[in-house]
Enzyme design. Structure first.
Site, PDB file in Angstrom:
ATOM      1  N   ASP A  49       0.843  -1.191   0.000  1.00 13.95           N
ATOM      2  CA  ASP A  49       0.000   0.000   0.000  1.00 13.95           C
ATOM      3  C   ASP A  49       0.882   1.246   0.000  1.00 13.95           C
ATOM      4  O   ASP A  49       1.604   1.504   0.964  1.00 13.95           O
ATOM      5  CB  ASP A  49      -0.909  -0.007   1.238  1.00 13.95           C
ATOM      6  CG  ASP A  49      -1.892   1.146   1.219  1.00 13.95           C
ATOM      7  OD1 ASP A  49      -2.907   1.035   0.505  1.00 13.95           O
ATOM      8  OD2 ASP A  49      -1.639   2.169   1.901  1.00 13.95           O
ATOM      9  N   TYR A  54       3.326  10.092   0.545  1.00 16.75           N
ATOM     10  CA  TYR A  54       4.286   9.498   1.492  1.00 16.75           C
ATOM     11  C   TYR A  54       5.727   9.853   1.116  1.00 16.75           C
ATOM     12  O   TYR A  54       6.639   9.673   1.924  1.00 16.75           O
ATOM     13  CB  TYR A  54       4.141   7.973   1.560  1.00 16.75           C
ATOM     14  CG  TYR A  54       2.778   7.463   1.994  1.00 16.75           C
ATOM     15  CD1 TYR A  54       1.836   8.309   2.570  1.00 16.75           C
ATOM     16  CD2 TYR A  54       2.434   6.121   1.821  1.00 16.75           C
ATOM     17  CE1 TYR A  54       0.578   7.837   2.953  1.00 16.75           C
ATOM     18  CE2 TYR A  54       1.188   5.645   2.206  1.00 16.75           C
ATOM     19  CZ  TYR A  54       0.263   6.505   2.768  1.00 16.75           C
ATOM     20  OH  TYR A  54      -0.962   6.031   3.131  1.00 16.75           O
ATOM     21  N   LYS A  79      -2.417   6.201  -4.159  1.00 14.22           N
ATOM     22  CA  LYS A  79      -3.489   7.146  -3.879  1.00 14.22           C
ATOM     23  C   LYS A  79      -3.247   8.488  -4.556  1.00 14.22           C
ATOM     24  O   LYS A  79      -2.128   9.002  -4.546  1.00 14.22           O
ATOM     25  CB  LYS A  79      -3.624   7.350  -2.355  1.00 14.22           C
ATOM     26  CG  LYS A  79      -3.743   6.025  -1.609  1.00 14.22           C
ATOM     27  CD  LYS A  79      -3.782   6.156  -0.106  1.00 14.22           C
ATOM     28  CE  LYS A  79      -3.552   4.801   0.545  1.00 14.22           C
ATOM     29  NZ  LYS A  79      -2.143   4.442   0.684  1.00 14.22           N
ATOM     30  N   HIS A 110      -7.189   9.923  -2.071  1.00 13.62           N
ATOM     31  CA  HIS A 110      -6.625   9.855  -0.717  1.00 13.62           C
ATOM     32  C   HIS A 110      -7.510  10.532   0.332  1.00 13.62           C
ATOM     33  O   HIS A 110      -7.656  10.034   1.450  1.00 13.62           O
ATOM     34  CB  HIS A 110      -5.222  10.478  -0.718  1.00 13.62           C
ATOM     35  CG  HIS A 110      -4.325   9.957   0.354  1.00 13.62           C
ATOM     36  ND1 HIS A 110      -2.974   9.800   0.186  1.00 13.62           N
ATOM     37  CD2 HIS A 110      -4.577   9.559   1.623  1.00 13.62           C
ATOM     38  CE1 HIS A 110      -2.432   9.315   1.304  1.00 13.62           C
ATOM     39  NE2 HIS A 110      -3.395   9.169   2.195  1.00 13.62           N
TER      40      HIS A 110
END
Length: 308
Positions: A49, A54, A79, A110
């Site tokens: 994931d 990130y 996402k 997201h």
């Protein structure tokens, strides 16, 4: 749940199979995440994931390559970040390039929030007064229309959402032609979201759990009632917390960069009805706690948002 074993996969509304346990990569530092992903895949994980925000998708992609596991054996999720709501295809391409793949198994919006990029920051823009640069007039159904386009293009095999409440899904439902395959939300025994789970199940939307082990702000791992269930089953509290989701029919995404914990987090046991009922009732009995409430400036339709 049968007393023999817990499920290893669930089926999306597209018919595709999704591994019940995936490796989360949020807050995994660049430099650590490449090794973590490569190790997890060699260790038997088949579900990763990821997300553009990130800031580590290049490293995740490198870890996938380093593992030697063929791309088609891995379920990869990423996402769409908030700044890319008006240009989904562009946001997707950035992720595909970073991960070094030409398709995703699942692509999620997201957050149901559009941020307007400005010179303050490409991904987390703020207004001159320091508040988040949010476009409150943005129509989320336009983002979803574009998600449906990338789905039809074949670059993503399934589309879904993350951090969407019932009121937001109700609104989106008026316009969607493809039902989201997944809603990824914060889930754990202190935040079981029973109503949201039932609502999504009735529509064929699979829930996925992020932050399943809590955090420093919600010390679920040290909760005495969870410890008691762990002791009774002769496993760690983490195994109980991960197994809880799989037993209730939810994908779970534990995050770690430690090899031992990555291996341990893959372990899922069947739980008795008594144990599940106890875990399901902890929040209602006074332990309710949400960990992740980014300061977007409104409550996104969850009853407990900003009320901690």
């Amino acid at each position: 749940m049968s007393s023999q074993s817990a499920p290893t996969h669930f089926t999306l509304n597209t018919g595709a199979k999704i591994p019940a346990v995936g490796l989360g990569t949020w807050k995994s530092e660049p430099g650590e995440v490449t090794k973590a992903v490569a190790y997890a895949l060699k260790d038997g994980y088949r579900h990763i994931d990821a997300a553009l925000i990130y800031g580590n998708e290049n490293e995740v992609g490198q870890g996938i390559k380093d593992s030697g596991v063929p791309r088609e054996e891995i379920f990869i999720t990423s996402k769409l970040w908030n700044t890319h709501h008006p240009n989904v295809a562009e946001g997707l391409q950035k992720t595909l390039d970073a991960l070094g793949t030409d398709y995703l198994d699942l692509y999620l919006i997201h957050w149901p929030v559009r941020l307007v990029p400005n010179e303050s920051h490409e991904l987390l823009p703020v207004n001159p007064d320091g508040s988040r640069s949010v476009d409150r007039s943005w129509d989320q159904s336009e983002t979803w229309r574009q998600m449906e386009e990338v789905y039809k293009s074949g670059k993503v095999k399934a589309i879904g959402v993350a951090n969407w409440s019932i009121p937001y899904l109700e609104e989106l439902k008026k316009k969607w032609t493809v039902i989201p395959a997944v809603n990824q939300v914060e889930l754990h025994p202190f935040l079981p979201q029973h109503k949201l789970k039932k609502y999504c199940e009735d529509l064929g939307i699979l829930l996925e759990a992020y932050s399943p082990l809590g955090s420093t702000g919600a010390p679920i791992m040290s909760d005495p009632e969870i410890a008691e269930i762990a002791k009774k089953n002769n496993v760690s509290p983490a195994t109980i917390l991960i197994s809880y989701h799989v037993n209730r029919g939810t994908v779970v995404l534990p995050k770690s960069v430690s090899e031992k914990r990555i291996t341990d987090n893959r372990k899922v046991i069947p739980l008795s009805k008594e144990d599940m009922d106890k875990l399901d009732s902890l929040a209602a009995n006074g332990k309710a706690k949400r960990i992740n409430t980014p300061l977007f400036g409104w409550d996104l339709g969850f009853d407990d948002w900003y009320k901690q």
